[in-house]
Each structure stands twice: as structure tokens, then as C-alpha cells.
Scaffold this motif. Structure first.
Motif, PDB file in Angstrom:
ATOM      1  N   PHE A   1       0.843  -1.218   0.000  1.00 31.60           N
ATOM      2  CA  PHE A   1       0.000   0.000   0.000  1.00 31.60           C
ATOM      3  C   PHE A   1       0.874   1.263   0.000  1.00 31.60           C
ATOM      4  CE2 PHE A   1      -3.405  -2.816   1.817  1.00 31.60           C
ATOM      5  CZ  PHE A   1      -4.352  -2.577   0.828  1.00 31.60           C
ATOM      6  N   ASP A   2       1.918   1.263   0.840  1.00 34.79           N
ATOM      7  CA  ASP A   2       2.796   2.457   0.922  1.00 34.79           C
ATOM      8  C   ASP A   2       3.482   2.713  -0.412  1.00 34.79           C
ATOM      9  OD1 ASP A   2       2.053   2.710   3.521  1.00 34.79           O
ATOM     10  OD2 ASP A   2       3.914   1.905   4.375  1.00 34.79           O
ATOM     11  N   MET A   3       3.908   1.626  -1.048  1.00 39.69           N
ATOM     12  CA  MET A   3       4.597   1.736  -2.327  1.00 39.69           C
ATOM     13  C   MET A   3       3.645   2.290  -3.386  1.00 39.69           C
ATOM     14  SD  MET A   3       7.645   0.991  -3.203  1.00 39.69           S
ATOM     15  CE  MET A   3       7.935   0.440  -1.553  1.00 39.69           C
ATOM     16  N   ALA A   4       2.419   1.775  -3.406  1.00 40.33           N
ATOM     17  CA  ALA A   4       1.426   2.238  -4.390  1.00 40.33           C
ATOM     18  C   ALA A   4       1.157   3.728  -4.187  1.00 40.33           C
ATOM     19  CB  ALA A   4       0.136   1.434  -4.250  1.00 40.33           C
ATOM     20  N   ARG A   5       1.119   4.128  -2.934  1.00 35.20           N
ATOM     21  CA  ARG A   5       0.850   5.537  -2.606  1.00 35.20           C
ATOM     22  C   ARG A   5       1.955   6.433  -3.160  1.00 35.20           C
ATOM     23  NH1 ARG A   5      -0.130   4.419   2.485  1.00 35.20           N
ATOM     24  NH2 ARG A   5      -2.366   4.149   2.202  1.00 35.20           N
ATOM     25  N   LYS A   6       3.226   5.935  -3.145  1.00 36.34           N
ATOM     26  CA  LYS A   6       4.353   6.731  -3.661  1.00 36.34           C
ATOM     27  C   LYS A   6       4.421   6.682  -5.179  1.00 36.34           C
ATOM     28  CE  LYS A   6       7.591   6.514   0.207  1.00 36.34           C
ATOM     29  NZ  LYS A   6       8.881   6.108   0.715  1.00 36.34           N
ATOM     30  N   ARG A   7       3.619   5.797  -5.802  1.00 36.87           N
ATOM     31  CA  ARG A   7       3.695   5.636  -7.255  1.00 36.87           C
ATOM     32  C   ARG A   7       2.345   5.972  -7.879  1.00 36.87           C
ATOM     33  NH1 ARG A   7       7.269   1.828  -9.576  1.00 36.87           N
ATOM     34  NH2 ARG A   7       5.391   1.148 -10.644  1.00 36.87           N
ATOM     35  N   GLY A   8       1.744   5.009  -8.603  1.00 37.29           N
ATOM     36  CA  GLY A   8       0.519   5.308  -9.347  1.00 37.29           C
ATOM     37  C   GLY A   8      -0.780   5.110  -8.572  1.00 37.29           C
ATOM     38  N   GLY A   9      -0.682   4.705  -7.290  1.00 40.96           N
ATOM     39  CA  GLY A   9      -1.885   4.603  -6.467  1.00 40.96           C
ATOM     40  C   GLY A   9      -2.691   3.323  -6.659  1.00 40.96           C
ATOM     41  N   ARG A  10      -2.115   2.298  -7.331  1.00 44.28           N
ATOM     42  CA  ARG A  10      -2.874   1.067  -7.559  1.00 44.28           C
ATOM     43  C   ARG A  10      -2.108  -0.153  -7.051  1.00 44.28           C
ATOM     44  NH1 ARG A  10      -3.442  -0.316 -12.747  1.00 44.28           N
ATOM     45  NH2 ARG A  10      -1.734   1.022 -13.387  1.00 44.28           N
ATOM     46  N   LEU A  11      -2.803  -1.035  -6.340  1.00 47.13           N
ATOM     47  CA  LEU A  11      -2.167  -2.241  -5.801  1.00 47.13           C
ATOM     48  C   LEU A  11      -2.927  -3.480  -6.274  1.00 47.13           C
ATOM     49  CD1 LEU A  11      -0.018  -3.470  -3.870  1.00 47.13           C
ATOM     50  CD2 LEU A  11      -1.731  -3.332  -2.053  1.00 47.13           C
ATOM     51  N   MET A  12      -2.195  -4.432  -6.852  1.00 49.00           N
ATOM     52  CA  MET A  12      -2.782  -5.708  -7.251  1.00 49.00           C
ATOM     53  C   MET A  12      -2.279  -6.774  -6.283  1.00 49.00           C
ATOM     54  SD  MET A  12      -4.682  -7.278  -9.437  1.00 49.00           S
ATOM     55  CE  MET A  12      -4.792  -6.344 -10.965  1.00 49.00           C
ATOM     56  N   SER A  13      -3.204  -7.375  -5.518  1.00 48.37           N
ATOM     57  CA  SER A  13      -2.818  -8.442  -4.595  1.00 48.37           C
ATOM     58  C   SER A  13      -3.009  -9.773  -5.314  1.00 48.37           C
ATOM     59  CB  SER A  13      -3.684  -8.356  -3.340  1.00 48.37           C
ATOM     60  OG  SER A  13      -3.475  -9.493  -2.540  1.00 48.37           O
ATOM     61  N   VAL A  14      -1.972 -10.613  -5.268  1.00 49.12           N
ATOM     62  CA  VAL A  14      -1.975 -11.837  -6.079  1.00 49.12           C
ATOM     63  C   VAL A  14      -1.835 -13.076  -5.194  1.00 49.12           C
ATOM     64  CG1 VAL A  14      -0.685 -13.101  -7.847  1.00 49.12           C
ATOM     65  CG2 VAL A  14      -1.086 -10.647  -8.122  1.00 49.12           C
ATOM     66  N   GLU A  15      -2.731 -14.025  -5.353  1.00 49.93           N
ATOM     67  CA  GLU A  15      -2.683 -15.292  -4.603  1.00 49.93           C
ATOM     68  C   GLU A  15      -3.436 -16.346  -5.407  1.00 49.93           C
ATOM     69  OE1 GLU A  15      -5.850 -15.301  -4.363  1.00 49.93           O
ATOM     70  OE2 GLU A  15      -6.247 -13.193  -4.134  1.00 49.93           O
ATOM     71  N   LYS A  16      -3.708 -17.507  -4.787  1.00 45.98           N
ATOM     72  CA  LYS A  16      -4.591 -18.478  -5.428  1.00 45.98           C
ATOM     73  C   LYS A  16      -5.657 -18.889  -4.412  1.00 45.98           C
ATOM     74  CE  LYS A  16      -3.571 -21.587  -8.543  1.00 45.98           C
ATOM     75  NZ  LYS A  16      -4.350 -21.190  -9.737  1.00 45.98           N
ATOM     76  N   CYS A  17      -6.553 -17.935  -4.141  1.00 42.29           N
ATOM     77  CA  CYS A  17      -7.581 -18.173  -3.120  1.00 42.29           C
ATOM     78  C   CYS A  17      -8.610 -19.190  -3.605  1.00 42.29           C
ATOM     79  CB  CYS A  17      -8.249 -16.864  -2.721  1.00 42.29           C
ATOM     80  SG  CYS A  17      -9.182 -16.131  -4.069  1.00 42.29           S
ATOM     81  N   ASN A  18      -8.581 -19.513  -4.904  1.00 43.27           N
ATOM     82  CA  ASN A  18      -9.545 -20.489  -5.420  1.00 43.27           C
ATOM     83  C   ASN A  18      -9.195 -21.918  -5.007  1.00 43.27           C
ATOM     84  OD1 ASN A  18      -7.256 -20.270  -7.032  1.00 43.27           O
ATOM     85  ND2 ASN A  18      -8.302 -20.842  -8.925  1.00 43.27           N
ATOM     86  N   VAL A  19      -7.902 -22.172  -4.721  1.00 40.86           N
ATOM     87  CA  VAL A  19      -7.511 -23.550  -4.371  1.00 40.86           C
ATOM     88  C   VAL A  19      -6.669 -23.633  -3.092  1.00 40.86           C
ATOM     89  CG1 VAL A  19      -7.635 -24.586  -6.672  1.00 40.86           C
ATOM     90  CG2 VAL A  19      -5.582 -23.340  -5.999  1.00 40.86           C
ATOM     91  N   MET A  20      -6.313 -22.498  -2.478  1.00 42.10           N
ATOM     92  CA  MET A  20      -5.426 -22.559  -1.302  1.00 42.10           C
ATOM     93  C   MET A  20      -5.997 -21.718  -0.154  1.00 42.10           C
ATOM     94  SD  MET A  20      -1.832 -22.051  -3.343  1.00 42.10           S
ATOM     95  CE  MET A  20      -0.708 -22.236  -1.971  1.00 42.10           C
TER      96      MET A  20
END
Ligand code: NAD
Length: 368
Positions: free
Chosen positions: A177-196
Motif C-alpha cells: 500500500f505504501d509503495m502504491a501511494r508513492k507511485r501510481g496509487g494502484r495495488l494488485m494483490s496476487v494469490e490463489k484463493c480459489n484452491v489454497m
């Protein structure tokens, strides 16, 4: 008070590329009021030769006390037979562990002058600027139980455990979040919540944290396999990606290769703030010690120079100074200067020191 930088240049091309960064630090001290004091020390094979270990306790203490650490590269074939516990790589791992560097930052930036060196079409990568935040100290690489066991039926079983506690997810997501705030303001959280389940917990915790004072950042979610595809199909859609150790390992390598050569890729690893609010941090090029070209003055110093730009931005909060250094690199590339690893037809091939000279000249011109 002066800022303390511990430099551990390491082995192979490490000291050659780091030499250029030391010249740049001198320039910033003289011309931009940086006020940084550099101390040099040994980590890796050079430390093993001197002390019989890959890093000493005294060096670890210096790293803990410094405002930031810069590492060149460690390792080489001459230490291949050395015991794992004292191998060059053990020094790097101990630094990461003792400094509790849980967030690994890998930017993938494509300078316009190098867009044709990418394996993707120019229009897909030109101007690319994404940041991958990878969790570095947890997940399946460290989870217990682990091992290989013999089964009663004569088969064998390999076991690793993907495990994340909420604090591990929250602290790395906070960096995202802090990094996104210093850059373009967008954060993509990536995982595999469909199987894990660990992926489901990851997603839930990131959403919770978003609601706790991070609503200014636009948060989205993506499954890791789709993210791998999207990075190759349309990489410019991303700003900051935050993900776990395993997926981050793979996705950051994919993103890195979009931009061309290993000699261009910087990285940073950040830890938690200490009692005084100081965030421990280590900056290093992604490449290794390149034994095949070591000692010949051929290495590309740009990955290490760009790692120093990250140090200026993230450890010293000197965004304008970091921008200036990145602009200087961009200028040198646009002027057609290339080390061997990024050489293209019609360009001028230079060595490590000449590339350092050119960046210093560009710094002077741009700041005049
Ligand atoms: P490497 O990154 O050292 O080299 C891979 C290839 O890329 C080589 O052909 C090399 O010449 C080239 N290359 C790398 N950096 C370059 C630069 N700055 N300029 C021009 N060309 C560059 O990887 P490797 O050959 O697999 O490993 C060599 C040694 O480095 C091994 O001992 C390995 O364990 C170690 N290593 C250390 C680190 C680290 O310190 N963080 C990372 C990776 C590998």
C-alpha cells in the motif's frame, strides 16, 4: 547527523560495479548535500577467504546499525566445494534473516532506448514501470513440516508447507500500500484463493488492511496463474503487485525479463521499522557475480546504480535525487552507450568505468 551506508561489494564483478556507485555517492555528497558516510566490509567468498565464514558477527552488527546496506554480488566457482554453512550465499541469507528483510522490491522498468531488447514487442514494454513486492521470509520455502520421507510401500514423499500468519501478510501488504501511494496509487494483490486456504487468508487480510486507512489506494485482486499470463500479455496494466514468496519468486523473474538484461535490474529488501522508526534495508542488483566476465572491466554497473537510486528513494526519502539518477541512466542509454550485455547495432560499446563516467557526466549536465 550523517547517513551511514554499509557497502559489501562481495565477489566477482561485485567490487567493479560497486566502485561506480561509490563515485556517484561522492558526487551526491559534494553536489546535492547527501551527507552519507560509506563503510566497506566483506561478505561472501572474500569473507570466507579472510575469516573462514561468509559473514562475521561484527559485519552483521554494522549492517544492523547502518541506515542502509548495499550489496554487490557473492559467489563463484572457486567456492563450489565449500560447506553450505560457510558458502558465499550463506552470508547473503544471514544478512536477509538477521535484518528481518521480509519485503523484496523488484521494479521492472523499461527504458525507451532498450525497448527493442525485450522479448516482447516494443509497444507492450516501452515505458513499462511496475513494482513487484514479494514476501521474502515466509511461505512454502520456510514452512514446517518439510522434508522427504520414506513410505511403507517403498515410495518416497516430498513435503513442503505453505503457511502464512496474519502478521506476515499484513506487514508485507502494508509495504505494498505504501509503495502504491508513492507511485501510481494502484495495488494488485496476487494469490490463489480459489484452491489454497493460505491464499484465501491472504486476500481477506489484504482487504481488511485496505479498510484500515488505506482506502486511498485502489486495490484489486488476481489469481497468480492469470497474473503470469497478464504480465506477458499486457504488462503495463500493473502499478504495484504484492504477492507471497513462491508466486513472487516466479512473477518477478517474468517481469524482469520483460525489460531485457540482468545487468539492468535493481532490487531492494525492506524490514520492519525498529524502535526509532528506522526501516532496515538492503539494496542489491538482481544479477550474480558473473565469474565469466569478472576482472575484465566489462560488467554493466547500471543495476547497481539503479539499486542506489532505490536507496535514495526508500531509505533516505530523497525522491528528487533518485529521479535525477534514473534520468541520468536514461540519458546515457539514449545517447547510445552500451556495455556488452545490452549492446545493439549502431551503439557504442563501453566498459564498466566508462559507463560510470557517462552517468556522472549526465548527472552534472542534468543538474546544471
Ligand atoms: P550471474 O547473474 O552471475 O550471470 C549470468 C550471466 O549474466 C553471465 O553470463 C554474466 O556474465 C551475465 N551478467 C550478470 N550480471 C551482469 C552485468 N552486471 N553485466 C554484464 N553481464 C552480466 O549468474 P550465474 O552465472 O548463475 O552465477 C554466478 C555466481 O553468482 C554463482 O556463484 C551464483 O551463486 C552467484 N549468484 C549470486 C547472486 C547474489 O549475490 N545475489 C545472485 C545470483 C547468482
Amino acid at each position: 547527523m550523517s547517513k551511514q551506508i554499509l557497502i559489501v561489494a562481495g565477489d566477482g564483478i561485485g567490487p567493479e560495479v560497486m566502485g561506480q556507485v561509490e563515485r556517484i555517492i561522492d558526487w551526491y555528497n559534494t553536489n546535492r548535500g547527501l551527507d552519507a558516510v560509506v563503510e566497506n566490509d566483506l561478505v561472501g567468498g572474500c569473507c570466507y577467504e579472510a575469516h573462514g565464514v561468509a559473514v562475521t558477527d561484527a559485519t552483521i552488527q554494522k549492517a544492523l546499525d547502518a541506515d542502509a546496506v548495499m550489496l554487490g554480488a557473492v559467489g563463484g566457482p572457486q567456492w563450489d566445494g565449500v560447506d553450505f554453512a560457510v558458502r558465499p550465499e550463506a552470508g547473503l541469507l544471514r544478512l536477509r534473516k538477521d535484518l528481518e528483510l521480509f519485503a523484496n522490491l523488484r521494479p521492472a522498468m523499461c527504458f525507451p532506448a532498450l525497448a527493442d531488447a525485450s522479448s516482447l514487442k516494443r509497444e507492450l514494454v516501452e515505458g513499462l514501470d511496475i513494482m513487484i513486492v514479494r514476501e521474502l521470509t515466509g511461505g512454502v520455502y520456510f514452512g514446517e513440516p518439510r522434508g522427504i520421507e520414506d513410505l511403507p510401500n517403498g515410495e518416497r514423499r516430498g513435503i513442503n508447507t505453505q503457511v502464512y500468519d496474519t502478521y506476515e501478510i499484513r506487514r508485507v501488504a502494508k509495504v505494498g500500500f505504501d509503495m502504491a501511494r508513492k507511485r501510481g496509487g494502484r495495488l494488485m494483490s496476487v494469490e490463489k484463493c480459489n484452491v489454497m486456504e493460505s491464499g484465501l487468508l491472504w486476500k481477506e487480510e489484504v482487504i481488511k488492511l485496505h479498510g484500515e486507512g488505506n482506502g486511498d489506494v485502489k486495490l484489486e485482486h488476481m489469481l497468480a496463474d492469470n497474473c503470469a499470463m497478464q504480465l506477458v500479455k499486457n504488462p503495463k496494466q500493473f502499478d504495484v503487485i504484492v504477492t507471497d514468496n513462491l508466486f513472487g519468486d516466479i512473477l518477478s523473474d517474468i517481469a524482469a525479463m520483460l525489460t531485457g538484461s540482468l545487468g539492468m535490474l535493481p532490487s531492494a529488501s525492506l524490514g520492519a521499522p525498529d524502535a526509532n522508526g528506522k526501516v532496515r534495508a538492503m539494496y542489491e542488483p538482481v544479477h550474480g557475480s558473473a565469474p565469466d566476465i569478472a576482472g575484465q572491466g566489462l560488467a554493466n554497473p547500471i543495476a547497481t546504480i539503479l539499486s542506489f537510486a532505490m536507496l535514495l528513494r526508500y531509505s533516505f526519502d530523497l525522491g528528487a535525487d533518485a529521479d535525477l539518477l534514473e534520468k541520468a541512466v536514461e540519458t546515457v542509454l539514449a545517447d547510445g552507450l552500451r556495455t556488452g550485455d545490452i549492446m545493439q547495432d549502431g551503439m557504442k560499446q563501453v566498459g564498466t568505468v566508462e559507463m560510470g563516467d557517462a552517468v556522472l557526466t549526465a548527472l552534472k549536465t542534468l543538474s546544471a
